[in-house]
Every structure is written in structure tokens, then in C-alpha cells.
Design a protein around this motif. Structure first.
Motif, short mmCIF file in Angstrom:
data_model
loop_
_atom_site.label_atom_id
_atom_site.label_comp_id
_atom_site.label_asym_id
_atom_site.label_seq_id
_atom_site.Cartn_x
_atom_site.Cartn_y
_atom_site.Cartn_z
N PHE B 344 0.82 -1.21 0.00
CA PHE B 344 0.00 0.00 0.00
C PHE B 344 0.85 1.25 0.00
O PHE B 344 1.87 1.34 0.66
N ARG B 345 0.42 2.22 -0.81
CA ARG B 345 0.97 3.57 -0.70
C ARG B 345 -0.16 4.56 -0.90
O ARG B 345 -1.15 4.26 -1.58
N TYR B 346 -0.01 5.76 -0.29
CA TYR B 346 -1.10 6.72 -0.31
C TYR B 346 -1.34 7.28 -1.69
O TYR B 346 -2.47 7.53 -2.08
N SER B 347 -0.26 7.49 -2.45
CA SER B 347 -0.45 7.91 -3.84
C SER B 347 0.76 7.49 -4.64
O SER B 347 1.77 7.06 -4.07
N GLN B 348 0.65 7.63 -5.94
CA GLN B 348 1.69 7.11 -6.83
C GLN B 348 3.07 7.73 -6.59
O GLN B 348 4.07 7.08 -6.79
N TYR B 352 6.04 3.37 -0.65
CA TYR B 352 5.15 2.35 -0.09
C TYR B 352 5.17 2.39 1.43
O TYR B 352 6.24 2.52 2.03
N TYR B 388 -8.83 2.68 3.51
CA TYR B 388 -8.17 2.82 2.21
C TYR B 388 -8.25 1.45 1.54
O TYR B 388 -8.43 0.45 2.22
N THR B 391 -3.11 -1.22 -2.50
CA THR B 391 -2.53 -0.86 -3.79
C THR B 391 -2.26 -2.15 -4.59
O THR B 391 -2.47 -2.20 -5.79
#
Lengths: 611, 586
Positions: B344-348, B352, B388, B391
Motif C-alpha cells: 500500500f501507498r497513499y499515492s503514486q 510504499y 483505504y 494498492t
């Protein structure tokens, strides 16, 4: 921390009518004190209001004379051309005089509005500044129970509401009162009999307006209360959204919110309905008065005792007569909310400020740094003792570590030393004197604290180190940053020391923030240094940097540290183990090791492992 | 005006109210513009000495008749248009709030509470004002202007009317020219005001720091700077805004004087009657208001559009977490959880936070997650609770991907106790049962409270379970809050209990007691903690560091891994546990 914060919400304070009345007079008086210094400006605008009101009121009179004197000649079939020409010129002169009153009104109104507004702004500047400086001087315990949001509202929105008081209320009340009186006088000058008959409606108007005012006051009061409930609910539900969603409560919460929202709608519709009745009611009376005027005036005109010019002037005055009454009714509402804001502001200004301490100054670098706690008892709340009979002594230049579980009272000791709170029993001595005898600013400036939570101001990195203190130049700031090894990461920032940082969404890591905090504290080279869990939550690499920094400066400085890590504590000259507000053990490392207490068990465990 | 598309459904629904309101407004305008005509006739009759009792009566009849029409019409448009605007306020507020209720966690990290509140209060108010007062002013101003011009021309003819109207283009020009600088200056005032607010907010938040460094004076100086700036911006605005109304009055006054001078000649040549003269004078007076109103309309709608734009932006945001349209039902009697290669990461563009995490929790097991702050412990819980979405990888409950479950099933299966438990301002009973007051069963609540060991303390309060929590009521200590939230989670009777660092505010004894009680519940337990004492009896323990599982086992096996994170943490916490042991023995 079982600091039982009894939070109050000042926005929700609901006053009874009597309370409101007694407070209103009191705070309005104090508000008046702020205004009185600017009296020449108020007198000037007062005069301008009189002038403009008079010049506006004279206008119908000019038209009346014009119609009765000049126009009646102009349209007469019996006057000669010469007389008519003279009348034309005299009519033109009256028109020019009218123009003169228009220009006077323009200049007067503008100047008056400008003077009142800028004077109002000056007063507000003062109130805001006083209020803000007052808040800064309130004791720490005050902030434990007063929500920050309300304090911000006091300084910003409430002072803004006051603005209305000095600008629109002042001018509107005066202008409308003058206009009303002026119109009445003018009507009497025109024709006493008609004027008396018209004035019969005045009591009716006043009664209607008073009834309306009372009804509206209740509605507005209820509205303000509901609005504050809506805001509370909003803020609470937005903050607790995660909980709402995880507990499947969306529907329930939505219904609850809808309930208040609807209640507010009902009140709003009531407000609209009341205005929808009041305004037309006044209109209706106006029509009746004009009708009555036509009746009396017409009859008297038939009798030949009243000219049409006078009748026309009456019609004009009647039209103007109702506006001041309508406006005064609306002004009342503004006054209401201004009064609420005023009493909130003064209520806050009445909160006692923090003591400025004793008279003894601490000149630069003269503090030896000898600390003694003598049978200290302390509680945040009256009942729960946080420190119970705590006594210890720290010699100048010593490094003392405080050890204990969360809530044992370690941080409290630091807070007391800074005089954030005052103790109930016992004595705290610094260089042999009770800390209450020192000036509080001198005391705090000679003690450097690094706390676990670092507060950053939005601004430049360098300003966050110097804090724009007079005794810290930006060279001192950079030097301090170098000492604590903050220099390296600052130099990697795009703008280095001039990098802009913010409190939220900060680009700095926790460790970097911690280093900045160290630099900030060490910039003044304080004699006494307090590290309050200053290295907690930091990775080992950063901790090593900070350890270096401490070693670079710890010599010849009294240092108090609250820490969990044995490695930090091991170097201490004295270790004080606190437990539930009491000192469980104290002594040098060797002493503690010798008497086989808690510390010795721990030390041995750790020592054997690292061997 | 495209910004107003959001409220089209509302306007459609209320179109008749708007229609009747505007119609009433037009009727009021016509009626009030006829009043000068009545007076004019009266004046003409007086001028030629033709006034009789009958035509005086006639005039009075007209005045009162028109008065009644104006009054009823006014009531009509006020109720219809202002009333509808208030409904719109309610409608928008409710729409926004229900939108908030559907938003995910990332929405709340991106938007500050203060801003979200401002949308519901200030922005909604601005839209309301534009759709109430704004609408009225537009129609009033336009209709009045055109009708006054029409009446003037029909009374005194085009030529004289044009003279009286000579000011109109100047008035329009003034309104037009002043609008932009006025807007800019008031914008500056608003911007400075929010800067001022920020300064106050920031400094009061940092009051401890200010006091510790004794820098009250320089903070006061810094405030004085912005305080003075705000004052000067205000005065700058007043310089212009104070001129607006007087200027309109001035221009109208000049036109008035020109008309008088010109009108005198026309009167002399009998081109107009004294009645015409008086009527036009009244009409010129009437013209002033629509001009001022036009200036206000521009302002009101600009604010309305700005508010609407901000509201639209918020409403346009879609929650990233969406419920499956055809959810698979979940059997909640037996729950097994599996993380399979979850990353998982909050955005690209961010690194991670979790990397390839896999584990399985059997039904009824106790599973503990240990790690430093920021290691990714809470992220694991957030993903399980679908705060969330992953990813990469999958999270299964009973072999169903959690994205295929309904929110209701998921949240009924899992009860959460958070570190900073959030309690609402309602009664204690309401906080535990989290239900409408009428549906609350006290016996069940007390069972949960007893479980959380808070029942006795609550019963000692004067109002017991009816005690109001929060700002207007009693303030609970951290430990009490945590235990109430434990009671709240227990009340949910979920199969999985999640404790997110939830026992930090209770002492080790109480903690131990809880953990034993939970065992009796036979539910699956997921514990996140930084404390060894909390996790040591767990069936499985994982240690997370920088988003990866670095250790996986139970207390004994993890301790055996020499120099490991777990072993080091164990040592470090010895002091505290020693002290507590000392306490329990004394």
C-alpha cells in the motif's frame, strides 16, 4: 496524564435576559472607554450627520417654496412676462440652492462615513491588540480548559462584529433620530394642524415596532443558539467521521443533523414571516397616512387655506418619515449581536493574567543553576495530587535524570520549574531563592526547554530557530544549528535557512523538527537545560546526532532530563526515580546500584546484554 | 452562472414559488409606481381648482387600494422568495453534510475541519443570499428601471423624460466602474482577515512554546504588524465603498436640478402641468434605489458564485472507497482474516507504506502487531477496515475479498477500539449504544460497561448513564474515555475485536484483566501495541518495520531471536514493568 481538564465552551454560554441586561450596560460602558479617546472625530461626524440630515430635509422645503412662489407665477395666466421672467430666474436660483444641498449632502455623507469607519478601525485595532496580548499573558492552566477555537473567534469574528457598533450603528441611530425629529419639526413649520393629525400615527408605529422587536429578539436568540449547536455538531461529526463510519452510524447521525437543521429552517421561516408582516404593515400605515393627508389637505385646499406646494411637501416628508423607523428597527438587531460580542470580549479580558513573578531580575549568565524542591505538593485539580511531598536537590552543573512510568509526575516537575503552574505546598528554590521571587520572564529565559512535541511556526527555518528574540541574532541561530548537527539537513533544503516551513503538512521529519527545537533552545546558551522526553520517538541515527549535541554543550550546565532510555540516563550525576507522585529512589548511579533497587535490576539487565 | 447547476433540482422543485414571488414583486413595483400618478392627478386638479370632495375620495380610494396591493404583494414575495431561499439553505446544508458522511479518510486528511465547516455555514449563506435578496434585487432593479422610464415618458413625453433621465447612463457607468475596484479591495480585506485568523490560531496553539521561551512580546509585535495591515486594508476599502451611495445620490441630485431648471421653462410654456412636474420629481427619486441595488446585485452574486464554486468542488469529490454493488453476504459466526501480499501507498508519488505483507488469522485467535511509530501498524488496520483500499494484493475475510463485502457486513463483523477514542456529545448511554435514545436497552449497556470495568464509576456520577459527555457536560479522563470506547465496541457484539493501541491509558493490571475477559468472549482479537506486556500472550505476533514484517512468531520464539527488535523492546520496557510490578506488590 490524568489532568482532568474541565473544558468549557464559551460559545454555548446561554445568558438569561437579566444577566444579559446587567452585562450589557457594563460592557457597553467599557466599550465607550475605548471610543472616548477619539472624541474629536466622533464630534466631527456628529456635526456632519447634523449637517447632512439638515441639508437633506431642507430639500422638500425648497421644492415647496418653488412650487408655491415661482411655479404658481409661471403657470398663472394673469402674470406679465416680466414677472414670469423674474420668477424663472428666482426658480433657477432655488434649483441651484437645491444643487448646493445635494453637494453638501454628498461631501458630508462621504466624509462622515470615512471618518467613522477609520476611527472605528483604530478602535478595533486597539481592542484586538489588547485582547491578543491579554490572551498571551493568561496562565497555562487557562488554556487547559478554554478551547482554542473560541479564543480565535474572540480575537477575530467578535471584534469584527463590534465594527458595526462604531460605524453603522452610531451613524444610523444618529441620522435616523435626527431625520425623524427634523421631519417632525419641518411638518410643524409647514402646517401645525396637519402635522398634529399625522403624528397621531407615531405611537401606533412605535407600538408595532416594539412588538415586532420583541418577537424578533426571541427568534434571533433561538437562532443563535441553534446555529451554535449546528456548528458544534458539524465540527464534532467531521472530527469523528471515522468512528461514525466504522460503527455504521451514518443514517443515525444524518437524521440527528437533519433534526437541528429542520428546527433551524422552521425558525428561519418564522423570521421571514415576521418580516413579511411587519414591513407591509408599516407600508399600509404609510398609505393610510397619505390618504388622510389628501383628505385633510384637499379639504383645506378647497377652503383655500393650504397651497398645493405645502401638500406636496407633506407627501414627500411622509415618504421619508417611515424609513428611519424601519431602519432603527433593523439597527436594533445589529446592536444585539454587537452587545453579545462585546460582553464575550470583556469577559475574556477579565480573566486574570498570569503573575509577572517577583522583583528579582536574573542578569545574563549569572544564574548558577542550583535547584531544590522542598516538600513540594502539587495538583492540577484540587483533589488529585500529582506530586506528593517531593524533595530533592540538584547542584549547579549537575546532570540529573528523571525516571518513571507515564503519569508519575516527571513532566510536572519540569512544568513547575518553569512556573507554568504554582505549587500548593512546599517550596521550589533556584540558587537558594524561591522561584516566586524572580521575574517570570527572566526565570523562563534562563531555562532552556526541549519538549517532546515540537511546535513550528509557519515561516523561515532561521526564524524558527531565533524566534526573532532580541538576544538571538541569526548568526547565533546558525551557530546553534551547527552545534546540534542540524546544519547538514538544513543545507540540503532548497532555500537552506530561508526555507519556508509550515506547522501542518511539514516537509521536515520528526527528527529534523526535534533538531530545530534543540537549536532553538541552545541558541541562548541557557544555564539550565530541561530535556522533556526530547529524544522519544526518534530513530537511532538522529538520537546519536542529538547525543553528540548534548555532549558538545552539557559541560558547566545544569541539565534535567526525562527519558526512558537507559543509555541516556547512564551518564547522569544523579538519578531520581519517580513513582505515583513520590520519589521512589534517588542517588548517583553507584548509590542506586549499591542498594539493589529498581534501577539496579534494570541496569544490570541492560549492562549484561550489551556486554 | 453555470456554477448554480447544483441547485437546479431544488429550483425545479420550487419553480412555482419563485414564479409567484417574482410575479408579486412585479405587481408591487407597478402599484408603487402608480402612486405618483394618483398624486399627479390630485396636483393637476388642485392647480386648476377642480378639486371636489368626490375626486378627493377617488384619490384616497386609489392610494389605499394601491397600498393594499403593495402590502399583500410584498408579503407574497417575501414569503415566496425569502422563504424559498431559507429552504435552499436547509437543502444545501443537508446535501453537503450527507456528502461528508460518505467521504473516505483521505478526504478528511486533505481538507481541514475548519474549511469543511465554512462550506456548510458561510458558503451556503452566500448562495442563500444570492438566491433570496439577490434575485429580488435583480428583478426589482430591472423592472423598476424600465417601468419608471416608461412611466416618465408616458407622463411628460420623450423629450422631457430624456432630460430627467440624463443621469441614468452616468449612474450605470458609476456602478460599472466601481464594481471591480470595490471587489478587489474587499477581497484584499478578506484575505488579510484569514491571514490574521491564521496568525492567532497558530500562536494560541503554540502557547506553551511562547511561554517557555518567554517571547510574548515579540509575538505581540508580529500580531501588531498584521493587525495594522488589516486596518489599512479596511480603510482602503472604506475610501471607496463609503463613496458609492453618496455618489449615486449626487448624480441623481444633479439630474434632478437640471430637470427643475428645464422644467420651469416647460411649465411656463404650459408644455407640462404642475402634476407632471411633481410626478417626475418623484420618479427621479424612485430611480436611485434600483441603481444602488444593481451595485449590490453584482456583489451578492459574485459572492454567491464563489460560494457555489467551493461547494461544487467539494461535492465533485468522489469517495475512493466504494461499496460493491452486488455484495457477497458474509457469515459472521466464524471469521478468518487473511492478508495476501498486501502492499500500500497513499499515492503514486509517495513511497510504499506497506510492502508485501501476508498473514492469516484463524477464528478465535489473538493476533498482535508490534512496531515503532510510523512503521505501518495502523495502516494494516486501516486497510482491514477499508479506510483505504490496497494498492496491490488482497485482503480476505472468510476467503471473500473485502471489496466484495457490503460496508454493513464488514463493520458489523469488526468492532474497533481506537487509541484516541472519539466520544460524541451525548449521554454516556448514547455513546456506548450509539443508537437513537428510544432503542437503548440499559441492561445491555450496563453489561458492556461492566465488561469495560467502567460501570461502577458511571453509577457514581450524579446522573449515571444519563451523564452528558463533552463540551457541555462532564469531561472524562483519558482512561475513562478508553474504557467507554471498549464498552462501545463490546456492545457491538462483533466477532472480531480490534484494539488499536487502546490500552495505553490503563495500567497493566487492568490491561491484564481485560485481555483475560476478552479471551472468554471467544472472539478473534487483533491488537496493535507498543507494549510487550499487551502482546506477550498472543497466539501470533508480527513485528513491523518500515512497512515490512520483520519478525513473526510468538513471545518465546521472538525473544529467542537475539538482538532482534522484539528482544530490544522487551529490555527497554523492563523499567516500566518493574515499576508497575513494584506498585502491584505494594
Amino acid at each position: 496524564m490524568s489532568k482532568n481538564k474541565q473544558q468549557i465552551n464559551p460559545d454555548l454560554e446561554e445568558y438569561t435576559k437579566e444577566q444579559l441586561a446587567s452585562r450589557k450596560n457594563f460592557s457597553l460602558k467599557r466599550l465607550f472607554n475605548y471610543a472616548i479617546v477619539h472624541w474629536p472625530w466622533f464630534i466631527l461626524s456628529f456635526l456632519l450627520i447634523v449637517l447632512t440630515t439638515a441639508s437633506t430635509l431642507i430639500q422638500p422645503r425648497i421644492i415647496q417654496v418653488l412650487i408655491d412662489k415661482d411655479i404658481s407665477i409661471l403657470i398663472s395666466d394673469y402674470e406679465s412676462q416680466v414677472v414670469k421672467d423674474i420668477a424663472l430666474i428666482s426658480g433657477a436660483k432655488k434649483a441651484l440652492f437645491y444643487l448646493f444641498t445635494v453637494i453638501i449632502t454628498f461631501i458630508g455623507t462621504y466624509l462622515q462615513a470615512y471618518i467613522l469607519n477609520s476611527t472605528g478601525q483604530k478602535i478595533l485595532l486597539n481592542i484586538r491588540q489588547n485582547l491578543y496580548e491579554h490572551i498571551l499573558k493568561l496562565p497555562v492552566s487557562f488554556f487547559d480548559r478554554y478551547p482554542i477555537g473560541s479564543l480565535v473567534t474572540r480575537v477575530t469574528n467578535d471584534t469584527e462584529t463590534l465594527n458595526e457598533m462604531f460605524t453603522s450603528v452610531f451613524s444610523s441611530v444618529l441620522r435616523n433620530a435626527f431625520t425623524l425629529v427634523g421631519i417632525i419639526i419641518s411638518m410643524f413649520l409647514l402646517d401645525v394642524k396637519i402635522a398634529i393629525r399625522i403624528l397621531v400615527v407615531l405611537p401606533i408605529l412605535i407600538i408595532i415596532s416594539l412588538v415586532f422587536r420583541n418577537v424578533m429578539q426571541k427568534i434571533y436568540f433561538a437562532q443563535r443558539r441553534l446555529l451554535s449547536i449546528i456548528n458544534t455538531k458539524l465540527s464534532e461529526n467531521i472530527s469523528g467521521m471515522r468512528t461514525i463510519q466504522i460503527f455504521n452510524q451514518e443514517k443515525q447521525i444524518s437524521e440527528e443533523f437533519d433534526e437541528v437543521n429542520q428546527e433551524y429552517l422552521i425558525l428561519s421561516e418564522k423570521e421571514v414571516r415576521n418580516f413579511a408582516i411587519y414591513r407591509p404593515a408599516i407600508e399600509m400605515i404609510r398609505s393610510f397616512v397619505i390618504a388622510a393627508l389628501l383628505w385633510f389637505g384637499g379639504l383645506r385646499n378647497l377652503e383655500g387655506v393650504l397651497t398645493f406646494g405645502i401638500l406636496n411637501a407633506f407627501i414627500d416628508y411622509i415618504q421619508r418619515f417611515f424609513n428611519p423607523i424601519l431602519e432603527l428597527a433593523e439597527t436594533y438587531n445589529i446592536i444585539q449581536s454587537a452587545v453579545t460580542s462585546t460582553s464575550r470580549i470583556f469577559h475574556l479580558l477579565d480573566e486574570p493574567e498570569e503573575t509577572s513573578g517577583g522583583k528579582i531580575a536574573i542578569p545574563d549568565k549569572t544564574l548558577r543553576g542550583e535547584i531544590e524542591f522542598k516538600n513540594v505538593w502539587f495538583a492540577y485539580n484540587d483533589s488529585e495530587w500529582i506530586l506528593k511531598d517531593v524533595s530533592f536537590k540538584i547542584e549547579a552543573g549537575q546532570f540529573v535524570a528523571f525516571v518513571g512510568a507515564t503519569g508519575a509526575g516527571k513532566s510536572t516537575i519540569m512544568n513547575l520549574l518553569m512556573r507554568f503552574y504554582d505549587i500548593q505546598k512546599g517550596q521550589i528554590l533556584l540558587d537558594g531563592r524561591d522561584i516566586k521571587k524572580y521575574k517570570i520572564t527572566d526565570l523562563r529565559q534562563s531555562i532552556g526547554v526541549v519538549q517532546q512535541d515540537v511546535f513550528l511556526y509557519s515561516g523561515l527555518v532561521i526564524d524558527n530557530i531565533t524566534l526573532k528574540r532580541e538576544n538571538v541574532s541569526s548568526r547565533d541561530g546558525r551557530k546553534a544549528a551547527e552545534i546540534v548537527n542540524a546544519n547538514s539537513f538544513i543545507c540540503e533544503l532548497p532555500n537552506q535557512y530561508n526555507q519556508h516551513i509550515t506547522e501542518r503538512g511539514s516537509t521536515l521529519s520528526v527528527g529534523e523538527r526535534q533538531l530545530l527545537s534543540f537549536a532553538r533552545t541552545l541558541a541562548t546558551k541557557p544555564t539550565l537545560l530541561i530535556l522533556d522526553e526530547a529524544t522519544a520517538n526518534i530513530d537511532t541515527e538522529t538520537e546519536a546526532l542529538i547525543q553528540d549535541a548534548i555532549r558538545n554543550m552539557a559541560n558547566k550546565r545544569t541539565m534535567l532530563a526525562v527519558a526512558h532510555r537507559i543509555s541516556t540516563i547512564a551518564d547522569a550525576d544523579k538519578i531520581i526515580v519517580l513513582h505515583k507522585g513520590r520519589i521512589a529512589e534517588q542517588g548517583t548511579k553507584d548509590e542506586l546500584l549499591a542498594h539493589a533497587g529498581l534501577f539496579s535490576i534494570l541496569y544490570k539487565l541492560q549492562y549484561e546484554r550489551t556486554e | 452562472m453555470n456554477e448554480y447547476r447544483t441547485i437546479i433540482p431544488f429550483i425545479k422543485e420550487n419553480r412555482w414559488r419563485y414564479f409567484w414571488g417574482i410575479l408579486a414583486l412585479c405587481i408591487v413595483d407597478i402599484a408603487s409606481l402608480l402612486v405618483p400618478q394618483v398624486i399627479k392627478r390630485f396636483a393637476d386638479l388642485a392647480q386648476f381648482n377642480q378639486l371636489t370632495k368626490t375626486n378627493i375620495f377617488e384619490s384616497i380610494f386609489w392610494i389605499i387600494g394601491l397600498g393594499i396591493i403593495v402590502a399583500t404583494g410584498r408579503y407574497g414575495w417575501r414569503i415566496n422568495i425569502f422563504g424559498t431561499a431559507r429552504k435552499l439553505e436547509y437543502w444545501l446544508r443537508s446535501k453537503l453534510f450527507n456528502h461528508y458522511l460518505r467521504m473516505d479518510d483521505s478526504f478528511y486528511t486533505d481538507h481541514r475541519t475548519g474549511d469543511l465547516m465554512a462550506h456548510v455555514s458561510n458558503d451556503v449563506l452566500m448562495v442563500r443570499n444570492s438566491m433570496g435578496g439577490g434575485i429580488i434585487m435583480i428583478f426589482d432593479a430591472l423592472f423598476m428601471t424600465f417601468f419608471t422610464i416608461f412611466m416618465m415618458i408616458s407622463t411628460v413625453g420623450l423629450k422631457i423624460a430624456l432630460i430627467a433621465l440624463s443621469a441614468l447612463p452616468f449612474l450605470a457607468l458609476t456602478v460599472f466602474l466601481m464594481a471591480k475596484p470595490l471587489r478587489e479591495r474587499s477581497r484584499e480585506v478578506q484575505d488579510t482577515f484569514s491571514e490574521l485568523t491564521n496568525e492567532v490560531q497558530e500562536n494560541i496553539s503554540g502557547i506553551h512554546n511562547i511561554k517557555a521561551f518567554s517571547i510574548e512580546n515579540n509575538r505581540a509585535k508580529s500580531f501588531l504588524k498584521i493587525n495594522k495591515l488589516y486596518q489599512s486594508k479596511n480603510i482602503n476599502l472604506v475610501k471607496l465603498s463609503a463613496a458609492f451611495d453618496p455618489l449615486i445620490t449626487l448624480i441623481a441630485g444633479i439630474a434632478f436640478v437640471i430637470f427643475i431648471i428645464f422644467g420651469l421653462r416647460e411649465l411656463m410654456t404650459n408644455n407640462i402641468t404642475i402634476g407632471d412636474f411633481v410626478a417626475v420629481i418623484q420618479y427621479v427619486g424612485i430611480m436611485i434605489w434600483p441603481m444602488i441595488a444593481l451595485g449590490m446585485v453584482v456583489n451578492t452574486f459574485q459572492r454567491g458564485i464563489a460560494g457555489m464554486t467551493r461547494i461544487n468542488e467539494i461535492l465533485a469529490i468522489k469517495s475512493k472507497i466504494n461499496e460493491s454493488e452486488e455484495p457477497i453476504p458474509l457469515n459472521k459466526d466464524k471469521i478468518e482474516i487473511e492478508f495476501k501480499n498486501v502492499s500500500f501507498r497513499y499515492s503514486q508519488d509517495l513511497p510504499y507504506v506497506l510492502k508485501n505483507v501476508s498473514f492469516q488469522i484463524k477464528d478465535g485467535q489473538t493476533f498482535a502487531i508490534l512496531g515503532a511509530t510510523g512503521a505501518g501498524k495502523s495502516t494494516i488496520l486501516n486497510l482491514l477496515l477499508r479506510r483505504y483500499d490496497v494498492t496491490a494484493g488482497n485482503i480476505y475475510i472468510n476467503n471473500i475479498d473485502i471489496r466484495d463485502l457490503s460496508f454493513e457486513d464488514l463493520y458489523q463483523a469488526i468492532a474497533l477500539v481506537e487509541q484516541e477514542s472519539f466520544l460524541f456529545s451525548r449521554t454516556i448511554a448514547g455513546n456506548i449504544a450509539f443508537q437513537a435514545q428510544s432503542e437503548i436497552e440499559l441492561a445491555r449497556i450496563r453489561r458492556s460497561a461492566k465488561f469495560a470495568q467502567i460501570d461502577q464509576e458511571i453509577m457514581e456520577m450524579p446522573e449515571q448513564y444519563e451523564t452528558w459527555v463533552g463540551e457541555r457536560g462532564v469531561t472524562l479522563s483519558g482512561g475513562q474515555k478508553q474504557r467507554i470506547s471498549i464498552a462501545r465496541a463490546h456492545y457491538q457484539t462483533a466477532k472480531v475485536l480490534v484494539l488499536d493501541d487502546a490500552l495505553s491509558a490503563v495500567d497493566t493490571n487492568t490491561e491484564h484483566h481485560f485481555l483475560n475477559q476478552i479471551k472468554d468472549l471467544k472472539s478473534t482479537l487483533l491488537i496493535v501495541s507498543q507494549r510487550i506486556s499487551t502482546v506477550k500472550d498472543a497466539d501470533q505476533i508480527i513485528v513491523i518495520q518500515e512497512g515490512k514484517i520483520i519478525q513473526h512468531g510468538n513471545h518465546e520464539s521472538l525473544l529467542r531471536e537475539a538482538d532482534s527488535f522484539y528482544a530490544k523492546l522487551h529490555e527497554r520496557q523492563l523499567l516500566e514493568s518493574q515499576l508497575n510490578r513494584n506498585n502491584s506488590s505494594s
